[in-house]
Design a protein around this motif. Structure first.
Motif: not given
Length: 92
Positions: A21, A24-25, A27, A29-30, A33-34, A37
């Motif tokens: 996670i 992803q952040l 990179k 990612a919001k 949203v994560l 999910k």
């Protein structure tokens, strides 16, 4: 000395997922949203928002990061509840 903080968090059971996670952040990612999910905490439905809280209100390892960690940068913390990805929004 800060007395309150506001943070977002994502709670998961496994360190590997928490680390993924954070990748992803980093990179782009919001966070919300994560959180919706992946988070096992009820706050996940609100995008991980914990709102504003006082020093000492959270479990010690979580509290320590929220009151000493760098703002906005995702932090990884282990507590009795699992692995947290924490984003500190501000301190007052």
């Amino acid at each position: 000395m800060a007395r309150t903080a506001a943070a977002l968090h994502i709670l998961v059971k496994h360190k590997e997922l928490a680390e993924d996670i954070i990748k992803q952040l980093n990179k782009g990612a919001k966070f919300d949203v994560l959180a919706k999910k992946h988070s096992t905490c009820p706050s996940g439905k609100k995008g991980g928002s914990l709102g504003e809280f006082k020093k000492g209100q959270m479990v010690p390892p979580f509290d320590k990061v929220c009151f000493t960690g760098e703002l906005i940068t995702p932090h990884l913390v282990k507590t009795k509840f699992g692995w947290h990805v924490i984003k500190i929004l501000y301190r007052t």
